[in-house]
Design a protein around this motif. Sequence first.
Motif, PDB file in Angstrom:
ATOM      1  N   LEU A 133      -9.708   0.302   3.931  1.00 38.40           N
ATOM      2  CA  LEU A 133     -10.532   1.008   4.909  1.00 38.40           C
ATOM      3  C   LEU A 133     -10.458   2.515   4.689  1.00 38.40           C
ATOM      4  CD1 LEU A 133      -9.307  -0.915   8.088  1.00 38.40           C
ATOM      5  CD2 LEU A 133     -11.449  -1.304   6.852  1.00 38.40           C
ATOM      6  N   PRO A 134     -11.491   3.270   5.132  1.00 32.97           N
ATOM      7  CA  PRO A 134     -11.364   4.730   5.155  1.00 32.97           C
ATOM      8  C   PRO A 134     -10.236   5.123   6.111  1.00 32.97           C
ATOM      9  CG  PRO A 134     -13.650   4.050   5.441  1.00 32.97           C
ATOM     10  CD  PRO A 134     -12.822   2.823   5.593  1.00 32.97           C
ATOM     11  N   VAL A 135      -9.381   6.049   5.689  1.00 31.85           N
ATOM     12  CA  VAL A 135      -8.167   6.383   6.444  1.00 31.85           C
ATOM     13  C   VAL A 135      -8.016   7.894   6.508  1.00 31.85           C
ATOM     14  CG1 VAL A 135      -5.639   6.321   6.378  1.00 31.85           C
ATOM     15  CG2 VAL A 135      -6.942   4.241   5.930  1.00 31.85           C
ATOM     16  N   GLN A 136      -7.631   8.407   7.667  1.00 35.11           N
ATOM     17  CA  GLN A 136      -7.261   9.811   7.811  1.00 35.11           C
ATOM     18  C   GLN A 136      -5.836   9.868   8.366  1.00 35.11           C
ATOM     19  OE1 GLN A 136     -10.000  12.242  10.055  1.00 35.11           O
ATOM     20  NE2 GLN A 136      -9.416  14.038   8.880  1.00 35.11           N
ATOM     21  N   ILE A 137      -4.953  10.537   7.647  1.00 42.99           N
ATOM     22  CA  ILE A 137      -3.552  10.696   8.046  1.00 42.99           C
ATOM     23  C   ILE A 137      -3.284  12.184   8.217  1.00 42.99           C
ATOM     24  CG2 ILE A 137      -1.134  10.313   7.429  1.00 42.99           C
ATOM     25  CD1 ILE A 137      -2.638   7.740   8.021  1.00 42.99           C
ATOM     26  N   HIS A 138      -2.838  12.562   9.410  1.00 40.12           N
ATOM     27  CA  HIS A 138      -2.676  13.979   9.723  1.00 40.12           C
ATOM     28  C   HIS A 138      -1.222  14.317  10.027  1.00 40.12           C
ATOM     29  CE1 HIS A 138      -3.425  17.973  11.179  1.00 40.12           C
ATOM     30  NE2 HIS A 138      -3.053  17.679  12.422  1.00 40.12           N
ATOM     31  N   SER A 139      -0.701  15.308   9.311  1.00 34.79           N
ATOM     32  CA  SER A 139       0.561  15.961   9.637  1.00 34.79           C
ATOM     33  C   SER A 139       1.695  14.961   9.853  1.00 34.79           C
ATOM     34  CB  SER A 139       0.345  16.863  10.858  1.00 34.79           C
ATOM     35  OG  SER A 139       1.406  17.760  11.025  1.00 34.79           O
ATOM     36  N   ALA A 140       2.232  14.880  11.093  1.00 32.15           N
ATOM     37  CA  ALA A 140       3.417  14.072  11.365  1.00 32.15           C
ATOM     38  C   ALA A 140       3.168  12.577  11.195  1.00 32.15           C
ATOM     39  CB  ALA A 140       3.921  14.347  12.780  1.00 32.15           C
ATOM     40  N   GLU A 141       1.925  12.163  11.053  1.00 33.40           N
ATOM     41  CA  GLU A 141       1.655  10.742  10.837  1.00 33.40           C
ATOM     42  C   GLU A 141       2.121  10.275   9.466  1.00 33.40           C
ATOM     43  OE1 GLU A 141      -2.202   9.681  13.593  1.00 33.40           O
ATOM     44  OE2 GLU A 141      -2.574  10.606  11.639  1.00 33.40           O
ATOM     45  N   HIS A 142       2.336  11.192   8.526  1.00 33.26           N
ATOM     46  CA  HIS A 142       2.907  10.818   7.234  1.00 33.26           C
ATOM     47  C   HIS A 142       4.308  10.265   7.452  1.00 33.26           C
ATOM     48  CE1 HIS A 142      -0.282  13.598   5.835  1.00 33.26           C
ATOM     49  NE2 HIS A 142      -0.270  12.860   4.734  1.00 33.26           N
ATOM     50  N   PHE A 143       4.723   9.332   6.617  1.00 28.78           N
ATOM     51  CA  PHE A 143       6.042   8.730   6.786  1.00 28.78           C
ATOM     52  C   PHE A 143       7.139   9.575   6.150  1.00 28.78           C
ATOM     53  CE2 PHE A 143       9.447   5.728   5.643  1.00 28.78           C
ATOM     54  CZ  PHE A 143       9.709   5.171   6.891  1.00 28.78           C
ATOM     55  N   CYS A 144       6.828  10.241   5.038  1.00 33.77           N
ATOM     56  CA  CYS A 144       7.856  11.002   4.331  1.00 33.77           C
ATOM     57  C   CYS A 144       7.798  12.480   4.724  1.00 33.77           C
ATOM     58  CB  CYS A 144       7.700  10.834   2.821  1.00 33.77           C
ATOM     59  SG  CYS A 144       8.041   9.141   2.285  1.00 33.77           S
ATOM     60  N   ALA A 145       8.966  13.074   4.860  1.00 32.53           N
ATOM     61  CA  ALA A 145       9.092  14.402   5.458  1.00 32.53           C
ATOM     62  C   ALA A 145       8.377  15.480   4.661  1.00 32.53           C
ATOM     63  CB  ALA A 145      10.580  14.750   5.607  1.00 32.53           C
ATOM     64  N   GLN A 146       8.389  15.378   3.302  1.00 31.49           N
ATOM     65  CA  GLN A 146       7.892  16.491   2.501  1.00 31.49           C
ATOM     66  C   GLN A 146       6.381  16.694   2.585  1.00 31.49           C
ATOM     67  OE1 GLN A 146       8.940  13.658   1.270  1.00 31.49           O
ATOM     68  NE2 GLN A 146       7.911  13.075  -0.635  1.00 31.49           N
ATOM     69  N   VAL A 147       5.633  15.721   3.124  1.00 32.68           N
ATOM     70  CA  VAL A 147       4.179  15.880   3.211  1.00 32.68           C
ATOM     71  C   VAL A 147       3.694  15.979   4.655  1.00 32.68           C
ATOM     72  CG1 VAL A 147       3.579  14.869   0.983  1.00 32.68           C
ATOM     73  CG2 VAL A 147       3.958  13.370   2.943  1.00 32.68           C
ATOM     74  N   LYS A 148       4.598  16.155   5.608  1.00 32.80           N
ATOM     75  CA  LYS A 148       4.179  16.248   7.004  1.00 32.80           C
ATOM     76  C   LYS A 148       3.449  17.549   7.317  1.00 32.80           C
ATOM     77  CE  LYS A 148       7.374  13.014   9.210  1.00 32.80           C
ATOM     78  NZ  LYS A 148       6.307  12.203   9.841  1.00 32.80           N
ATOM     79  N   ALA A 149       3.480  18.491   6.402  1.00 28.78           N
ATOM     80  CA  ALA A 149       2.715  19.726   6.594  1.00 28.78           C
ATOM     81  C   ALA A 149       1.281  19.584   6.085  1.00 28.78           C
ATOM     82  CB  ALA A 149       3.408  20.883   5.875  1.00 28.78           C
ATOM     83  N   TRP A 150       0.904  18.373   5.640  1.00 26.40           N
ATOM     84  CA  TRP A 150      -0.400  18.156   5.027  1.00 26.40           C
ATOM     85  C   TRP A 150      -1.274  17.260   5.909  1.00 26.40           C
ATOM     86  CZ3 TRP A 150      -2.156  19.843   0.091  1.00 26.40           C
ATOM     87  CH2 TRP A 150      -1.241  20.657  -0.582  1.00 26.40           C
ATOM     88  N   THR A 151      -2.576  17.349   5.675  1.00 28.89           N
ATOM     89  CA  THR A 151      -3.538  16.445   6.301  1.00 28.89           C
ATOM     90  C   THR A 151      -4.431  15.883   5.198  1.00 28.89           C
ATOM     91  OG1 THR A 151      -5.239  16.225   8.018  1.00 28.89           O
ATOM     92  CG2 THR A 151      -5.262  18.265   6.750  1.00 28.89           C
ATOM     93  N   CYS A 152      -4.796  14.617   5.295  1.00 31.13           N
ATOM     94  CA  CYS A 152      -5.564  14.004   4.203  1.00 31.13           C
ATOM     95  C   CYS A 152      -6.441  12.879   4.738  1.00 31.13           C
ATOM     96  CB  CYS A 152      -4.630  13.468   3.109  1.00 31.13           C
ATOM     97  SG  CYS A 152      -3.292  12.414   3.709  1.00 31.13           S
ATOM     98  N   ALA A 153      -7.515  12.619   4.024  1.00 30.34           N
ATOM     99  CA  ALA A 153      -8.443  11.521   4.347  1.00 30.34           C
ATOM    100  C   ALA A 153      -8.866  10.876   3.033  1.00 30.34           C
ATOM    101  CB  ALA A 153      -9.664  12.036   5.101  1.00 30.34           C
ATOM    102  N   ALA A 154      -8.950   9.538   3.013  1.00 33.50           N
ATOM    103  CA  ALA A 154      -9.272   8.830   1.765  1.00 33.50           C
ATOM    104  C   ALA A 154     -10.105   7.593   2.057  1.00 33.50           C
ATOM    105  CB  ALA A 154      -7.989   8.442   1.021  1.00 33.50           C
ATOM    106  N   ALA A 155     -10.899   7.187   1.068  1.00 35.03           N
ATOM    107  CA  ALA A 155     -11.692   5.950   1.135  1.00 35.03           C
ATOM    108  C   ALA A 155     -11.632   5.279  -0.226  1.00 35.03           C
ATOM    109  CB  ALA A 155     -13.146   6.249   1.513  1.00 35.03           C
ATOM    110  N   VAL A 156     -11.689   3.954  -0.222  1.00 33.60           N
ATOM    111  CA  VAL A 156     -11.631   3.220  -1.488  1.00 33.60           C
ATOM    112  C   VAL A 156     -12.997   3.232  -2.164  1.00 33.60           C
ATOM    113  CG1 VAL A 156      -9.744   1.725  -0.748  1.00 33.60           C
ATOM    114  CG2 VAL A 156     -12.101   1.017  -0.329  1.00 33.60           C
ATOM    115  N   ILE A 157     -12.988   3.093  -3.475  1.00 33.39           N
ATOM    116  CA  ILE A 157     -14.203   2.978  -4.284  1.00 33.39           C
ATOM    117  C   ILE A 157     -14.232   1.566  -4.841  1.00 33.39           C
ATOM    118  CG2 ILE A 157     -15.446   3.838  -6.301  1.00 33.39           C
ATOM    119  CD1 ILE A 157     -13.842   6.473  -5.918  1.00 33.39           C
ATOM    120  N   GLN A 158     -15.324   0.838  -4.585  1.00 35.08           N
ATOM    121  CA  GLN A 158     -15.414  -0.557  -5.003  1.00 35.08           C
ATOM    122  C   GLN A 158     -16.407  -0.730  -6.142  1.00 35.08           C
ATOM    123  OE1 GLN A 158     -16.368  -2.368  -1.152  1.00 35.08           O
ATOM    124  NE2 GLN A 158     -14.302  -3.202  -1.066  1.00 35.08           N
ATOM    125  N   ASP A 159     -16.110  -1.705  -7.005  1.00 33.41           N
ATOM    126  CA  ASP A 159     -17.021  -2.064  -8.085  1.00 33.41           C
ATOM    127  C   ASP A 159     -18.303  -2.616  -7.472  1.00 33.41           C
ATOM    128  OD1 ASP A 159     -18.413  -3.418 -10.162  1.00 33.41           O
ATOM    129  OD2 ASP A 159     -16.564  -3.613 -11.303  1.00 33.41           O
TER     130      ASP A 159
END
Length: 669
Positions: A133-159
């Motif tokens: 699914l398309p996903v947006q993960i923001h800041s503290a929602e990241h599980f690992c500490a080193q990327v909690k200062a980041w925000t990101c959104a991603a979607a899969v590409i299908q054949d």
Amino acid sequence: MSVWERIVHGGTCNSDELRPLVTDSWQRCLHAQVDPFHPTTSPALQGASLRHLQERHADLLTCSQPVMQMAKDLLEETGSIMILTDPQGVILSVEGDSRTQSAAENVSLVSGQSWDELLSGTNAIGTALATGLPVQIHSAEHFCAQVKAWTCAAAVIQDPLDGRTMGAIDISGLHNTYTPNSLALVAYTASRIENLLSKNELHFRNQLLERSMDRFLGTEDGIIIVDRHGRPFKLNPYARQILRDMDICADPEQLDTIAALNVRQADLVGDRSMPEWLDPDWVEAVIVEGKRVGSILTLPRRKPPCAPAGGASLARARQYVHRPEPDAFDRIIGTARPLREAIAKARRLATVNVPVLVLGETGAGKENMVRAMHQFAESSSVAACEVNVAKPARRPFVAINCGGMSADLLASELFGYADGAFTGARRGGMTGKVEAAHGGTLFLDEIGEMPLALQPHLLRVLEEGEIYRIGETTPRKIQFKLIAATHRNLQREVAEGRFREDLYYRISVTSIQLPPLREMAEDIPLLARHLLQRLCSRYDAGPKTIADDAMALLCQYHWSGNIRELRNTIESMYLTSPSSVLQVKDLPPHLQPGAPGNGTLATPTIAVNQGKLKESESQVIQQMLESCCGNLTLMARELGIAKSTLYAKLNKLGLADQLRKIRQDRRTH
């Protein structure tokens, strides 16, 4: 953040403070024992290893390049970067803000690094690939500490061919760059890449078909055309028969992919993935401009053994003779999935004695499909009796169009009449079409136009299996296969009282939906070449081809008249142009560039830094409605979603009225 601090010290992960998406992802990370402070990620691929990975995904990189380049300019001012990954979350390419790229290197957002969720914890790339699914993960929602200062959104590409995941597209930045529009942008970007992949695949298939059709039609050997991914997609009648003789499914939809013929895999000769039935010597690679675009498999024609000695009967000898009958459905030109599905269904229903209702727009080829069903049933009957000396009698095919006739005239045409039944009746009476179809196929075209007064009489014939000629009192027993066709929505006709409900359910025991031409745009080049070959034979005016830019306009047009309109257009161009290459100037005025409703698509833009997700989605769909002139098939293909999903979104966003207005304006023009 407080929930995260609790669980990393052994607390539970259940909390209403988290989105279910994040809760589920964190639980997967905990189960996989991902260290939130020092995740055990593998080193990034570099040098030859990275180049080898990029070569394996060359198609994805090539089709993503224009989108990524546009993103580089678009995201330069937003402090964000765009990332392309493979199906395992390994980064293939990074574009965007140069300062953010430098910061990204500190957290391993670099080419060659894996961002699989079970290695790097909750992140948009890994979680999108894990859920599809398309996903947006923001800041503290990241599980690992080193990327909690980041925000990101991603979607899969299908054949676009088989729906498998080819990779993911991601937008990342430091937490202050957060915008909900990022999710809409990556979803739209993924659909654009899928659209480019589809066009790329269509280009290769067209090249393959151009190089293969002479071989396909000009031999009595079995020919199978296989695309560059090892997928068989076109068989001639001899190949079907040879495969059946080897007890192998002859339906290209059911044939397994031949991994050895995948251009990304090992060399053909000696490859263990070659199926047992396929001799490597039967395979010929098709090379165009130095690239392998597919393969031709030539299955040698099986010769009959020597005739039995002595006085063996002719019937016994005929058991050894291989006579592949031409497949009636092979004359239906096209390889688009909706058409292949309709043909597969028609093939199954052709030999079953149940009524069939063929649905489709005017000019979509309903009669061609019906005739193919009748001929297929006929050839199957002959094949079943092939060991006999005498061939079975040919079964009749009787067609009648139910529209454009008065009720009285249609009644006499359908049911016939006795001698002297009415003034002007033919001496000796007349056999009706229904009776003439006894033992064969009765095709009632445009049955939705049948006068209401005649419908109960037809229903009685279907229910009782007997017919009364007009003016007679003695019934005649009949048996036939009924195939009806219509462009009307019969369920709506029933609801509005123009078609009998009991007759509708009697004729629609099974149904086949033929797709309109606009849903088979990839088949237009193939159809155009086929039509040009027929015109060359008919008029003896020499072979002609269509220039690429003119073909592109043909593929973009909405074709409300479907194949019939395309045929007339091609014939007009063929006859009126003195050139052997038909150009844009030879197209009719309504297909010229800039003409209203010619299907030319504009690329919508999305505001990245303002508005909410729903507003962004509504904006994109409104812009696509305008640019596609209300053509939902084109819209669904451009957006990379199912047509049914698009309908639901239009209703949810309150855009159905806008769609109706656009379509009304188009009809006015």
